[in-house]
Design a protein around this motif. Structure first.
Motif, PDB file in Angstrom:
ATOM      1  N   THR A 179      26.993  -5.790   7.360  1.00 17.49           N
ATOM      2  CA  THR A 179      26.920  -4.624   8.234  1.00 17.49           C
ATOM      3  C   THR A 179      25.468  -4.225   8.498  1.00 17.49           C
ATOM      4  O   THR A 179      24.565  -4.600   7.761  1.00 17.49           O
ATOM      5  CB  THR A 179      27.656  -3.419   7.608  1.00 17.49           C
ATOM      6  OG1 THR A 179      27.019  -3.072   6.381  1.00 17.49           O
ATOM      7  CG2 THR A 179      29.119  -3.750   7.371  1.00 17.49           C
ATOM      8  N   LEU A 180      25.282  -3.456   9.534  1.00 14.09           N
ATOM      9  CA  LEU A 180      23.961  -2.941   9.884  1.00 14.09           C
ATOM     10  C   LEU A 180      23.551  -1.886   8.873  1.00 14.09           C
ATOM     11  O   LEU A 180      24.288  -0.942   8.617  1.00 14.09           O
ATOM     12  CB  LEU A 180      23.993  -2.334  11.293  1.00 14.09           C
ATOM     13  CG  LEU A 180      22.723  -1.669  11.786  1.00 14.09           C
ATOM     14  CD1 LEU A 180      21.621  -2.721  11.951  1.00 14.09           C
ATOM     15  CD2 LEU A 180      22.976  -0.959  13.089  1.00 14.09           C
ATOM     16  N   SER A 181      22.382  -2.063   8.299  1.00 14.24           N
ATOM     17  CA  SER A 181      21.898  -1.117   7.302  1.00 14.24           C
ATOM     18  C   SER A 181      21.271   0.084   7.994  1.00 14.24           C
ATOM     19  O   SER A 181      20.398  -0.052   8.839  1.00 14.24           O
ATOM     20  CB  SER A 181      20.860  -1.781   6.400  1.00 14.24           C
ATOM     21  OG  SER A 181      20.311  -0.835   5.518  1.00 14.24           O
ATOM     22  N   ARG A 182      21.713   1.250   7.603  1.00 13.73           N
ATOM     23  CA  ARG A 182      21.146   2.488   8.148  1.00 13.73           C
ATOM     24  C   ARG A 182      20.289   3.204   7.110  1.00 13.73           C
ATOM     25  O   ARG A 182      19.970   4.360   7.239  1.00 13.73           O
ATOM     26  CB  ARG A 182      22.264   3.402   8.630  1.00 13.73           C
ATOM     27  CG  ARG A 182      23.101   2.764   9.729  1.00 13.73           C
ATOM     28  CD  ARG A 182      24.005   3.774  10.388  1.00 13.73           C
ATOM     29  NE  ARG A 182      24.932   3.165  11.295  1.00 13.73           N
ATOM     30  CZ  ARG A 182      24.636   2.691  12.495  1.00 13.73           C
ATOM     31  NH1 ARG A 182      23.398   2.724  12.906  1.00 13.73           N
ATOM     32  NH2 ARG A 182      25.561   2.170  13.263  1.00 13.73           N
ATOM     33  N   SER A 183      19.901   2.460   6.088  1.00 12.14           N
ATOM     34  CA  SER A 183      19.081   3.044   5.033  1.00 12.14           C
ATOM     35  C   SER A 183      17.626   3.109   5.487  1.00 12.14           C
ATOM     36  O   SER A 183      17.261   2.622   6.557  1.00 12.14           O
ATOM     37  CB  SER A 183      19.185   2.206   3.752  1.00 12.14           C
ATOM     38  OG  SER A 183      18.459   1.009   3.903  1.00 12.14           O
ATOM     39  N   ALA A 184      16.806   3.660   4.632  1.00  6.92           N
ATOM     40  CA  ALA A 184      15.371   3.731   4.914  1.00  6.92           C
ATOM     41  C   ALA A 184      14.752   2.346   4.985  1.00  6.92           C
ATOM     42  O   ALA A 184      13.679   2.171   5.548  1.00  6.92           O
ATOM     43  CB  ALA A 184      14.672   4.557   3.843  1.00  6.92           C
ATOM     44  N   TYR A 185      15.438   1.350   4.427  1.00  2.04           N
ATOM     45  CA  TYR A 185      14.919  -0.010   4.407  1.00  2.04           C
ATOM     46  C   TYR A 185      15.656  -0.916   5.387  1.00  2.04           C
ATOM     47  O   TYR A 185      15.653  -2.132   5.244  1.00  2.04           O
ATOM     48  CB  TYR A 185      14.990  -0.579   2.991  1.00  2.04           C
ATOM     49  CG  TYR A 185      14.422   0.386   1.980  1.00  2.04           C
ATOM     50  CD1 TYR A 185      13.120   0.866   2.111  1.00  2.04           C
ATOM     51  CD2 TYR A 185      15.189   0.862   0.937  1.00  2.04           C
ATOM     52  CE1 TYR A 185      12.604   1.765   1.217  1.00  2.04           C
ATOM     53  CE2 TYR A 185      14.673   1.763   0.025  1.00  2.04           C
ATOM     54  CZ  TYR A 185      13.380   2.220   0.173  1.00  2.04           C
ATOM     55  OH  TYR A 185      12.865   3.118  -0.713  1.00  2.04           O
ATOM     56  N   PHE A 205       0.805  -1.221   0.000  1.00  2.00           N
ATOM     57  CA  PHE A 205       0.000   0.000   0.000  1.00  2.00           C
ATOM     58  C   PHE A 205       0.838   1.271   0.000  1.00  2.00           C
ATOM     59  O   PHE A 205       0.474   2.254  -0.611  1.00  2.00           O
ATOM     60  CB  PHE A 205      -0.950  -0.004   1.195  1.00  2.00           C
ATOM     61  CG  PHE A 205      -2.033  -1.034   1.063  1.00  2.00           C
ATOM     62  CD1 PHE A 205      -3.150  -0.803   0.290  1.00  2.00           C
ATOM     63  CD2 PHE A 205      -1.909  -2.269   1.686  1.00  2.00           C
ATOM     64  CE1 PHE A 205      -4.141  -1.754   0.149  1.00  2.00           C
ATOM     65  CE2 PHE A 205      -2.891  -3.234   1.553  1.00  2.00           C
ATOM     66  CZ  PHE A 205      -4.009  -2.974   0.784  1.00  2.00           C
ATOM     67  N   HIS A 206       1.950   1.265   0.696  1.00  2.00           N
ATOM     68  CA  HIS A 206       2.812   2.449   0.754  1.00  2.00           C
ATOM     69  C   HIS A 206       4.224   2.029   0.375  1.00  2.00           C
ATOM     70  O   HIS A 206       4.951   1.479   1.187  1.00  2.00           O
ATOM     71  CB  HIS A 206       2.805   3.080   2.142  1.00  2.00           C
ATOM     72  CG  HIS A 206       1.442   3.482   2.592  1.00  2.00           C
ATOM     73  ND1 HIS A 206       0.798   4.576   2.079  1.00  2.00           N
ATOM     74  CD2 HIS A 206       0.587   2.925   3.472  1.00  2.00           C
ATOM     75  CE1 HIS A 206      -0.398   4.679   2.644  1.00  2.00           C
ATOM     76  NE2 HIS A 206      -0.540   3.682   3.489  1.00  2.00           N
ATOM     77  N   CYS A 207       4.588   2.298  -0.862  1.00  2.00           N
ATOM     78  CA  CYS A 207       5.890   1.890  -1.380  1.00  2.00           C
ATOM     79  C   CYS A 207       6.576   3.120  -1.958  1.00  2.00           C
ATOM     80  O   CYS A 207       5.999   3.828  -2.779  1.00  2.00           O
ATOM     81  CB  CYS A 207       5.710   0.812  -2.441  1.00  2.00           C
ATOM     82  SG  CYS A 207       7.248   0.141  -3.040  1.00  2.00           S
ATOM     83  N   ASN A 208       7.804   3.367  -1.515  1.00  2.00           N
ATOM     84  CA  ASN A 208       8.513   4.569  -1.954  1.00  2.00           C
ATOM     85  C   ASN A 208       9.131   4.438  -3.340  1.00  2.00           C
ATOM     86  O   ASN A 208       9.175   5.405  -4.085  1.00  2.00           O
ATOM     87  CB  ASN A 208       9.605   4.929  -0.947  1.00  2.00           C
ATOM     88  CG  ASN A 208       9.016   5.331   0.384  1.00  2.00           C
ATOM     89  OD1 ASN A 208       8.042   6.055   0.425  1.00  2.00           O
ATOM     90  ND2 ASN A 208       9.602   4.841   1.460  1.00  2.00           N
ATOM     91  N   ASP A 209       9.634   3.257  -3.672  1.00  2.00           N
ATOM     92  CA  ASP A 209      10.298   3.088  -4.959  1.00  2.00           C
ATOM     93  C   ASP A 209      10.414   1.612  -5.311  1.00  2.00           C
ATOM     94  O   ASP A 209      10.000   0.740  -4.548  1.00  2.00           O
ATOM     95  CB  ASP A 209      11.670   3.764  -4.968  1.00  2.00           C
ATOM     96  CG  ASP A 209      12.580   3.289  -3.837  1.00  2.00           C
ATOM     97  OD1 ASP A 209      12.346   2.195  -3.277  1.00  2.00           O
ATOM     98  OD2 ASP A 209      13.543   4.005  -3.509  1.00  2.00           O
ATOM     99  N   ALA A 210      10.975   1.349  -6.474  1.00  2.00           N
ATOM    100  CA  ALA A 210      11.105  -0.030  -6.953  1.00  2.00           C
ATOM    101  C   ALA A 210      12.018  -0.857  -6.059  1.00  2.00           C
ATOM    102  O   ALA A 210      11.790  -2.056  -5.873  1.00  2.00           O
ATOM    103  CB  ALA A 210      11.629  -0.030  -8.387  1.00  2.00           C
TER     104      ALA A 210
END
Length: 100
Positions: free
Chosen positions: A64-70, A19-24
């Motif tokens: 590594t620990l991801s600090r991205s939006a995902y 329902f809420h997807c920012n990008d591919a």
């Protein structure tokens, strides 16, 4: 998401509306995560994860620990990897016609 056995025969296919997807990239990471969860439920064999997105596949190989939006999706994928062996495999976009 398509789950196939060793000879390439389809075991099952599934799709899900996000329902809420920012990008591919987010959609691809969601598909990988959901596919991993389904593979754990339906198979006890090692799983080859194929995607035409090298960025999405990087979540399987980056320790590594991801600090991205995902990052939350990345953490869930890492949790799935404890239960089973998942092997990332980059495929060309033309090989992934079922998704496009």
């Amino acid at each position: 998401m398509v789950l196939r056995n060793g000879d390439g025969t389809t075991i099952f296919a599934a799709y899900r509306y996000i329902f809420h997807c920012n990008d591919a990239l987010e959609a691809e990471i969601h598909a990988i995560m959901q596919g991993m969860a389904l593979a754990i439920q339906h198979s006890d064999m090692p799983v080859i994860v194929q995607s035409d997105s090298s960025n999405a596949l990087a979540t399987l190989t980056d320790a590594t620990l991801s600090r991205s939006a995902y990052g939350h999706l990345d953490a869930e994928i890492k949790a799935h990897m404890v239960a089973r062996e998942f092997v990332p495999c980059k495929i060309g976009r033309e090989q992934n016609r079922v998704a496009h």
